[in-house]
Design an enzyme around this catalytic site. Sequence first.
Site, PDB file in Angstrom:
ATOM      1  N   ASP A   1      71.366  50.436 -41.100  1.00 57.22           N
ATOM      2  CA  ASP A   1      71.814  50.203 -39.587  1.00 57.22           C
ATOM      3  C   ASP A   1      72.743  48.882 -39.572  1.00 57.22           C
ATOM      4  O   ASP A   1      73.338  48.660 -38.474  1.00 57.22           O
ATOM      5  CB  ASP A   1      70.697  50.040 -38.667  1.00 57.22           C
ATOM      6  CG  ASP A   1      69.596  48.804 -38.916  1.00 57.22           C
ATOM      7  OD1 ASP A   1      69.752  48.339 -40.008  1.00 57.22           O
ATOM      8  OD2 ASP A   1      68.801  48.484 -38.214  1.00 57.22           O
TER       9      ASP A   1
ATOM     10  N   GLU B   1      64.168  52.251 -48.848  1.00 58.44           N
ATOM     11  CA  GLU B   1      64.068  53.626 -48.322  1.00 58.44           C
ATOM     12  C   GLU B   1      64.931  54.652 -48.713  1.00 58.44           C
ATOM     13  O   GLU B   1      65.590  55.383 -47.862  1.00 58.44           O
ATOM     14  CB  GLU B   1      64.204  53.217 -46.833  1.00 58.44           C
ATOM     15  CG  GLU B   1      63.231  52.466 -46.260  1.00 58.44           C
ATOM     16  CD  GLU B   1      63.107  52.347 -44.679  1.00 58.44           C
ATOM     17  OE1 GLU B   1      63.878  53.140 -44.257  1.00 58.44           O
ATOM     18  OE2 GLU B   1      62.238  51.734 -44.190  1.00 58.44           O
TER      19      GLU B   1
ATOM     20  N   TYR C   1      56.872  51.672 -39.283  1.00 62.44           N
ATOM     21  CA  TYR C   1      57.089  51.312 -38.008  1.00 62.44           C
ATOM     22  C   TYR C   1      56.284  51.801 -37.214  1.00 62.44           C
ATOM     23  O   TYR C   1      56.585  52.511 -36.078  1.00 62.44           O
ATOM     24  CB  TYR C   1      58.417  51.285 -37.727  1.00 62.44           C
ATOM     25  CG  TYR C   1      59.420  50.400 -38.342  1.00 62.44           C
ATOM     26  CD1 TYR C   1      59.592  48.773 -37.783  1.00 62.44           C
ATOM     27  CD2 TYR C   1      60.004  50.439 -39.611  1.00 62.44           C
ATOM     28  CE1 TYR C   1      60.470  48.132 -38.531  1.00 62.44           C
ATOM     29  CE2 TYR C   1      60.601  49.952 -40.355  1.00 62.44           C
ATOM     30  CZ  TYR C   1      61.141  48.461 -39.818  1.00 62.44           C
ATOM     31  OH  TYR C   1      61.681  47.382 -40.418  1.00 62.44           O
TER      32      TYR C   1
ATOM     33  N   GLU D   1      58.192  46.020 -44.793  1.00 69.90           N
ATOM     34  CA  GLU D   1      58.767  45.814 -43.525  1.00 69.90           C
ATOM     35  C   GLU D   1      57.682  46.362 -42.628  1.00 69.90           C
ATOM     36  O   GLU D   1      56.918  47.319 -42.630  1.00 69.90           O
ATOM     37  CB  GLU D   1      60.124  46.811 -43.547  1.00 69.90           C
ATOM     38  CG  GLU D   1      61.224  46.312 -44.050  1.00 69.90           C
ATOM     39  CD  GLU D   1      62.394  47.309 -43.704  1.00 69.90           C
ATOM     40  OE1 GLU D   1      62.546  47.938 -42.762  1.00 69.90           O
ATOM     41  OE2 GLU D   1      63.348  47.375 -44.752  1.00 69.90           O
TER      42      GLU D   1
HETATM   43  C1  LIG Z   1      64.085  56.433 -37.304  1.00 69.99           C
HETATM   44  C2  LIG Z   1      63.364  55.781 -38.215  1.00 69.99           C
HETATM   45  C3  LIG Z   1      61.806  56.159 -38.346  1.00 69.99           C
HETATM   46  C4  LIG Z   1      61.195  55.389 -39.192  1.00 69.99           C
HETATM   47  O1  LIG Z   1      59.792  55.634 -39.326  1.00 69.99           O
HETATM   48  O2  LIG Z   1      61.564  54.165 -39.915  1.00 69.99           O
HETATM   49  C5  LIG Z   1      62.818  53.985 -39.994  1.00 69.99           C
HETATM   50  C6  LIG Z   1      63.400  52.908 -40.584  1.00 69.99           C
HETATM   51  C7  LIG Z   1      64.686  52.506 -40.520  1.00 69.99           C
HETATM   52  O3  LIG Z   1      65.249  51.599 -41.296  1.00 69.99           O
HETATM   53  C8  LIG Z   1      64.397  50.517 -41.680  1.00 69.99           C
HETATM   54  O4  LIG Z   1      64.062  49.933 -40.646  1.00 69.99           O
HETATM   55  C9  LIG Z   1      64.840  48.833 -39.918  1.00 69.99           C
HETATM   56  C10 LIG Z   1      64.868  49.139 -38.320  1.00 69.99           C
HETATM   57  O5  LIG Z   1      65.012  50.321 -38.269  1.00 69.99           O
HETATM   58  O6  LIG Z   1      64.874  48.276 -37.634  1.00 69.99           O
HETATM   59  C11 LIG Z   1      66.341  48.578 -40.619  1.00 69.99           C
HETATM   60  O7  LIG Z   1      66.897  47.799 -40.156  1.00 69.99           O
HETATM   61  C12 LIG Z   1      65.812  48.559 -42.208  1.00 69.99           C
HETATM   62  O8  LIG Z   1      67.444  48.188 -42.774  1.00 69.99           O
HETATM   63  C13 LIG Z   1      65.425  49.755 -42.734  1.00 69.99           C
HETATM   64  O9  LIG Z   1      64.745  49.531 -43.941  1.00 69.99           O
HETATM   65  C14 LIG Z   1      65.482  53.265 -39.707  1.00 69.99           C
HETATM   66  C15 LIG Z   1      64.792  54.287 -38.929  1.00 69.99           C
HETATM   67  C16 LIG Z   1      63.698  54.959 -39.034  1.00 69.99           C
END
Ligand SMILES: Cc1cc(=O)oc2cc(O[C@@H]3O[C@H](C(=O)O)[C@@H](O)[C@H](O)[C@H]3O)ccc12
Length: 638
Positions: free
Chosen positions: A203, A444, A497, A533
């Site tokens: 992202d 990831e 998350y 994270e």
């Molecule tokens: C859509 C999605 C679902 C999920 O469970 O996790 C996840 C993680 C993602 O990227 C990681 O999290 C951060 C974020 O989304 O804020 C990113 O900034 C980071 O670089 C990633 O390691 C993205 C999307 C999802």
Amino acid sequence: MRKPAKRVFLAALCSVCQALQGGMLFPTESPSREVKDASGLWSFRADLSPERSRGFEQQWYRKPLAETGPVIDMPVPSSFNDITQDAKIRDFIGWVWYEKDVWVPARWIQDRGTRIVLRVGSAHYYSVLWVNGVKVAEHVGGHLPFEADISGVLRQTSGSACRITIAVNNTLTLETLPPGTIQYMNDRSRYPAGYFVQNTNFDFFNYAGIHRSVLVYTTPKAHIDDITVETTFSDNIGLVSFNVSVLGSSKPAVKVTLSAQDGRCVASADGSRGVLKVTDVNLWWPYLMHENPAYLYSMEVQATAEDGQTDVYTLAVGIRTVKVTSTQFLINNKPFYFHGVNKHEDADIRGKGFDWPLVVKDFNLMKWMGVNSFRPSHYPYAEEILQMADRHGIVIIDECPGVGIRDIRSFGNVSLAHHLTVMEELVRRDKNHPSVVMWSVANEPASEMPPAGFYFKELVSHTKSLDSSRPVTYITASNYARDLGAPYVDVICVNSYLSWYHDPGHTELISLQLNTQFDDWYGKYQKPIIQSEYGADAVPGLHSDPPMMFTEEYQTTVLQNYHNVFDQKRKEFVIGELIWNFADFMTTQTITRVVGNKKGIFTRQRQPKSGAFLLRERYWRIANETGVLPTWARYPCL
Ligand SMILES: Cc1cc(=O)oc2cc(O[C@@H]3O[C@H](C(=O)O)[C@@H](O)[C@H](O)[C@H]3O)ccc12
């Protein structure tokens, strides 16, 4: 946007096959070495031609860039994206051209015993480098340094006038790291002919340009090319094994001297390999783990060639050990708990460009918060940042740019070969930093895909063959039962998350789901776990009680729920927690991001949100419980 030149892709493929040779010591001044910084204003031109290939067709490197067409001022180091008012430049994909004239001292040219090197700290993503119109280097990869011996070119062309031209291409393909794809939009009713977009599976904004200093430096012709140190200790004796490689001399006389911080020589040896013994050793300890953290010795290496010329290079050396058990991460045989942050190299205007005020501010904020560690996610950060971490005792999980490997075509042999090369470049650059305690080979990835087992087995074992002194990991977000790479790592690093991407709004589920997450992973692998994270977006100044998503209260509620579980599990096998993210950062434009990712506990301008105060209180409490703090640090809140 239009179709980029084919050479973008072809060139990227060719250079992955080259074997890595030589060292990549950070340029420093010494009695035998001089450094000239070419940072400042450069001329800049984006190749806006439909195929992005005009610069190569017209050989823009052969004459001053301003004679090829309109140029603008561009600061180096900086990303180019946010410098102008032009969205075409911000979102540009393809070749951009940089140029600067520098003078090198005439004595560098006249003295044939002087070797002159041009070094680019990093340029994103793919670079071609010319001096006075002569190609001197090509490099694939946006976060690691590359250099070229330009002595011959300067002596054959215009003497001490040195016109440096660098073409940089930010296109990401299935085989680059990070990977990406170029998608052509072929519906003529919606897109003009040749229209394409760059897709990625990460992202953060794909900032590009010359991100770190461009240096011209000298060494004697016979010079110290590389130094490798490994350290250990037994009782009060520290052991520093060293290996020095010298180029340009068949029988150099090498002398190594280790000095303490007060300048006292504590050990010395002759020869290019050996072990230095240090009595009453001062170990390198992390911040908040010892009353005298981050102790660095100074190792001076002298190499004298047959003609009597001596090269001198001085390296900071921290003596410490790292070990992993099934439940602990040990530094100097003592349990270390990671209470830290994930970061980005990211700031207003400069994007990913190196900036000392930002670096020092970030270290001050981290120390204020009681952070003892961080992950430079998701790519190698500037060497100066690792030097700061060495000097302040901040522990680093050093990550390669293997982020967003989600397409099965990015697990092929070409990708793997390039990934192995990038790990070689990373270990070569960072192996001597005591702050670096673990390598992370990816973030990831789609590690549940069938080719991932072989891919990560190779990647982890190759990294271990490059450096057997540090554990290796990658950061997973896959299901514990389906992750095919986890058997090969030393530490399980998990991102989750809860109550954000899953069950949004339901913070009451975090406790149950996080306990399950930890028990599942530990039950299967019996390896220590880092929550690498976790977090939630908070738009600064947005409030609600009861908490709602995107408010500061929601962010702190998510954090508190995670912390309750961490406090139970850190008594067992959880060895760390790294918040996502230290600060808000810029992203590509999507409907889930409000002018960037807002999961920072600081704003992008480094002002605290409520979460920063919560974490500060927590990290200092953990440090007070587990560490041996210096007197000044025992009551940080007074
Ligand atoms: C859509 C999605 C679902 C999920 O469970 O996790 C996840 C993680 C993602 O990227 C990681 O999290 C951060 C974020 O989304 O804020 C990113 O900034 C980071 O670089 C990633 O390691 C993205 C999307 C999802």
